[in-house]
Design an enzyme around this catalytic site. Structure first.
Site, PDB file in Angstrom:
ATOM      1  N   GLU A 168     -42.472  24.448  32.503  1.00 43.35           N
ATOM      2  CA  GLU A 168     -43.385  23.815  31.527  1.00 43.35           C
ATOM      3  C   GLU A 168     -43.667  24.072  30.406  1.00 43.35           C
ATOM      4  O   GLU A 168     -44.486  25.355  30.599  1.00 43.35           O
ATOM      5  CB  GLU A 168     -44.446  23.813  32.493  1.00 43.35           C
ATOM      6  CG  GLU A 168     -44.253  23.037  34.302  1.00 43.35           C
ATOM      7  CD  GLU A 168     -45.684  22.278  34.870  1.00 43.35           C
ATOM      8  OE1 GLU A 168     -46.532  22.744  34.545  1.00 43.35           O
ATOM      9  OE2 GLU A 168     -45.121  21.985  35.815  1.00 43.35           O
TER      10      GLU A 168
ATOM     11  N   LYS B  59     -36.531  25.028  35.739  1.00 41.89           N
ATOM     12  CA  LYS B  59     -37.151  23.956  35.252  1.00 41.89           C
ATOM     13  C   LYS B  59     -38.609  24.727  34.498  1.00 41.89           C
ATOM     14  O   LYS B  59     -39.295  25.236  35.099  1.00 41.89           O
ATOM     15  CB  LYS B  59     -37.659  23.057  35.636  1.00 41.89           C
ATOM     16  CG  LYS B  59     -38.721  21.436  34.792  1.00 41.89           C
ATOM     17  CD  LYS B  59     -38.826  20.124  35.903  1.00 41.89           C
ATOM     18  CE  LYS B  59     -39.455  19.884  36.528  1.00 41.89           C
ATOM     19  NZ  LYS B  59     -41.060  20.731  36.409  1.00 41.89           N
TER      20      LYS B  59
ATOM     21  N   ASP C 240     -38.392  25.230  39.973  1.00 44.34           N
ATOM     22  CA  ASP C 240     -39.152  24.590  39.390  1.00 44.34           C
ATOM     23  C   ASP C 240     -39.275  26.415  39.088  1.00 44.34           C
ATOM     24  O   ASP C 240     -39.179  27.273  40.566  1.00 44.34           O
ATOM     25  CB  ASP C 240     -40.185  23.962  39.896  1.00 44.34           C
ATOM     26  CG  ASP C 240     -40.601  23.076  38.914  1.00 44.34           C
ATOM     27  OD1 ASP C 240     -40.294  23.007  38.237  1.00 44.34           O
ATOM     28  OD2 ASP C 240     -41.572  21.712  39.555  1.00 44.34           O
TER      29      ASP C 240
ATOM     30  N   GLU D  65     -43.402  13.836  31.716  1.00 40.76           N
ATOM     31  CA  GLU D  65     -44.622  13.083  32.545  1.00 40.76           C
ATOM     32  C   GLU D  65     -45.606  12.396  32.361  1.00 40.76           C
ATOM     33  O   GLU D  65     -45.985  13.398  31.445  1.00 40.76           O
ATOM     34  CB  GLU D  65     -44.772  14.305  33.786  1.00 40.76           C
ATOM     35  CG  GLU D  65     -45.605  13.729  34.455  1.00 40.76           C
ATOM     36  CD  GLU D  65     -46.295  14.705  35.951  1.00 40.76           C
ATOM     37  OE1 GLU D  65     -44.820  16.080  35.753  1.00 40.76           O
ATOM     38  OE2 GLU D  65     -46.731  14.748  36.900  1.00 40.76           O
TER      39      GLU D  65
ATOM     40  N   ASP E 263     -42.211  22.088  42.124  1.00 41.26           N
ATOM     41  CA  ASP E 263     -43.237  22.839  42.806  1.00 41.26           C
ATOM     42  C   ASP E 263     -44.727  22.225  43.146  1.00 41.26           C
ATOM     43  O   ASP E 263     -44.989  22.659  44.186  1.00 41.26           O
ATOM     44  CB  ASP E 263     -44.536  24.154  41.547  1.00 41.26           C
ATOM     45  CG  ASP E 263     -44.089  23.745  40.196  1.00 41.26           C
ATOM     46  OD1 ASP E 263     -44.199  22.365  40.322  1.00 41.26           O
ATOM     47  OD2 ASP E 263     -44.804  24.073  39.583  1.00 41.26           O
ATOM     48  N   SER E 264     -44.136  21.072  43.484  1.00 44.77           N
ATOM     49  CA  SER E 264     -44.752  20.105  43.933  1.00 44.77           C
ATOM     50  C   SER E 264     -44.963  19.994  45.338  1.00 44.77           C
ATOM     51  O   SER E 264     -45.594  19.420  45.757  1.00 44.77           O
ATOM     52  CB  SER E 264     -44.537  18.542  43.585  1.00 44.77           C
ATOM     53  OG  SER E 264     -42.995  18.923  43.371  1.00 44.77           O
TER      54      SER E 264
HETATM   55  O1  KIV Z   1     -42.460  18.845  41.103  1.00 41.88           O
HETATM   56  C1  KIV Z   1     -42.552  18.173  40.426  1.00 41.88           C
HETATM   57  O2  KIV Z   1     -42.007  17.545  41.543  1.00 41.88           O
HETATM   58  C2  KIV Z   1     -42.007  18.401  39.870  1.00 41.88           C
HETATM   59  C3  KIV Z   1     -42.184  16.468  39.404  1.00 41.88           C
HETATM   60  C4  KIV Z   1     -43.094  15.612  39.609  1.00 41.88           C
HETATM   61  C5  KIV Z   1     -41.413  16.733  37.845  1.00 41.88           C
HETATM   62  O3  KIV Z   1     -42.196  18.950  38.476  1.00 41.88           O
END
Ligand code: KIV
Length: 258
Positions: free
Chosen positions: A115, A113, A84, A182, A45-46
């Protein structure tokens, strides 16, 4: 060609083979990253920051993630694809989390993934029990940027480190097959990596994790102003791309191209 499975990743940990993960958000980059031999592609989600230009990841939607996951899945043939789950698509209702995660698997992700630690343990259990593999994400969890008062290293005090270690064990027990750590102290990441049976994948968490992850655009130097100490730029991408675009502008103006 067979995609890398969560069993392959577990075997890598057991054989002390390092796991490599990079982000990708589209088919073109996914193909390049895949052919470079990374084990895992994270549709992170970056993308809210590096693709959409937002200051954080909070505005990314499930539809955004599904769109980019589908594109990545078309480009990658071998890597394990992790998508994510965006902010507030899994935190408040387990059934909703299961439906949302299944949407990402239907668009081509092999796992998702999430959090968080103890607050999401029952969701992680429900997802894994229904056949959806889950990667955890502890330490600096960007979806909690405001609660953490910014993008800051986590786990610096004894209490905070203990809490992260406990969360890691709880996630493993709930069925997570890997955990991203992280921005936590190297020593804490080392200790968690030793304690857990499942692989840890670090970013800003030192060299002792079972694997490493970087945001592709950081590795390529596409946003050279963003250069925290844990990022290594392997290419001066922004400058090279700008030079190519300037050469094009000049040639068209001078009638050298076409
Ligand atoms: O969203 C992302 O790119 C991440 C990484 C920084 C691990 O969660």
């Amino acid at each position: 060609m067979k995609n890398i499975s969560i069993l392959d990743l577990q075997e890598k940990k057991e054989k002390s083979e390092k796991i490599t993960m990079l982000t990708a958000y589209d088919a073109t980059f996914a193909k390049i990253v895949d052919q470079a031999g990374v084990d895992m592609i994270l549709v992170g989600d970056s993308l809210g920051m590096v693709i959409q230009g937002e200051p954080n990841t909070l505005s990314v939607s499930l539809d955004d993630m599904a769109y980019h996951t589908r594109a990545v899945a078309r480009g990658a043939k071998r890597a394990h694809i992790v998508a994510d789950m965006p902010f507030m698509t899994y935190q408040h209702d387990i059934k909703e989390a299961m439906l949302n995660a299944s949407k990402l698997l239907k668009t081509g992700a092999h796992s998702v993934k999430l959090e968080g630690g103890r607050n999401i343990v029952s969701t992680v259990k429900a997802l894994t029990e229904s056949g959806i593999p889950v990667t955890g994400h502890l330490g600096l969890t960007p979806q909690s940027v405001h609660a953490l008062s910014g993008f800051r290293k986590q786990g610096r005090t004894e209490d905070a480190a203990k809490r992260i270690s406990e969360d890691a064990l709880m996630l493993e027990k709930a069925g997570a097959y890997a955990i991203v750590l992280e921005c936590v102290p190297d020593e804490l990441a080392k200790q968690i990596t030793k304690t857990l049976m499942i692989p840890t994948i670090g970013i800003g968490a030192g060299p002792q994790c079972d694997g490493q992850v970087l945001v592709l655009y950081d590795l390529l130097g596409l946003n050279p102003e963003f250069k925290p100490s844990f990022v290594k730029q392997y290419l001066n991408g922004a400058a090279l791309i700008q030079q190519a675009c300037e050469a094009y502008v000049t040639e068209v103006k001078q009638r050298d191209f076409p």
